[in-house]
Scaffold this motif. Sequence first.
Motif, short mmCIF file in Angstrom:
data_model
loop_
_atom_site.label_atom_id
_atom_site.label_comp_id
_atom_site.label_asym_id
_atom_site.label_seq_id
_atom_site.Cartn_x
_atom_site.Cartn_y
_atom_site.Cartn_z
N LYS A 90 -7.12 -0.49 5.57
CA LYS A 90 -6.80 -1.03 4.25
C LYS A 90 -5.40 -1.62 4.22
O LYS A 90 -5.17 -2.68 3.65
N LEU A 91 -4.45 -0.94 4.86
CA LEU A 91 -3.09 -1.48 4.94
C LEU A 91 -3.09 -2.79 5.72
O LEU A 91 -2.44 -3.77 5.32
N GLU A 92 -3.81 -2.82 6.82
CA GLU A 92 -3.89 -4.03 7.64
C GLU A 92 -4.50 -5.19 6.85
O GLU A 92 -3.98 -6.32 6.90
N GLY A 152 0.82 -1.20 0.00
CA GLY A 152 0.00 0.00 0.00
C GLY A 152 0.86 1.25 0.00
O GLY A 152 2.08 1.19 -0.13
N LYS A 153 0.20 2.37 0.16
CA LYS A 153 0.87 3.66 0.22
C LYS A 153 0.64 4.27 1.59
O LYS A 153 -0.30 3.89 2.30
N ALA A 154 1.46 5.21 1.96
CA ALA A 154 1.33 5.87 3.26
C ALA A 154 0.00 6.61 3.36
O ALA A 154 -0.52 6.82 4.46
N SER A 172 8.88 -7.71 8.94
CA SER A 172 9.12 -6.29 9.18
C SER A 172 8.48 -5.50 8.04
O SER A 172 8.35 -5.98 6.92
N ILE A 173 8.08 -4.30 8.37
CA ILE A 173 7.43 -3.41 7.41
C ILE A 173 8.20 -2.10 7.40
O ILE A 173 8.63 -1.62 8.44
N SER A 174 8.35 -1.55 6.20
CA SER A 174 9.04 -0.26 6.11
C SER A 174 8.49 0.54 4.94
O SER A 174 7.87 -0.01 4.04
N SER A 175 8.74 1.83 4.98
CA SER A 175 8.45 2.65 3.81
C SER A 175 9.57 2.41 2.81
O SER A 175 10.53 1.69 3.09
N ILE A 188 -3.88 -10.37 3.94
CA ILE A 188 -4.08 -11.16 2.72
C ILE A 188 -2.75 -11.69 2.21
O ILE A 188 -2.65 -12.85 1.81
N LEU A 189 -1.71 -10.86 2.25
CA LEU A 189 -0.39 -11.30 1.81
C LEU A 189 0.11 -12.44 2.69
O LEU A 189 0.58 -13.46 2.19
#
Length: 84
Positions: free
Chosen positions: A40-42, A32-34, A69-72, A47-48
């Motif tokens: 929606k991000l969750e 997703g986008k910031a 881990s998640i990052s921009s 789903i992934l």
Amino acid sequence: MTFEIGRAVEELKKGRVEYKNDSFGIIHIPVGKASFENEKLEDNIKILLEAVVKAKPSSLKGQYIKSISISSTMGPGIFVEQKI
């Protein structure tokens, strides 16, 4: 890449998930986008993860996902607690 754009869009709307991993087994994929809402991000991340767990070979034993881990794009990674 596809020449059948309409079909590809329909498949994505139906929940088709594509991902690739590098030689170390790390999956790099945008979720997703910031500017997206937190829900929606969750949903995208859930789903992934479900798709990755579903794709686990039955012959593979032990822990399949070691860490998340998640990052921009250029930001530091934030580790996520696993509940799967």
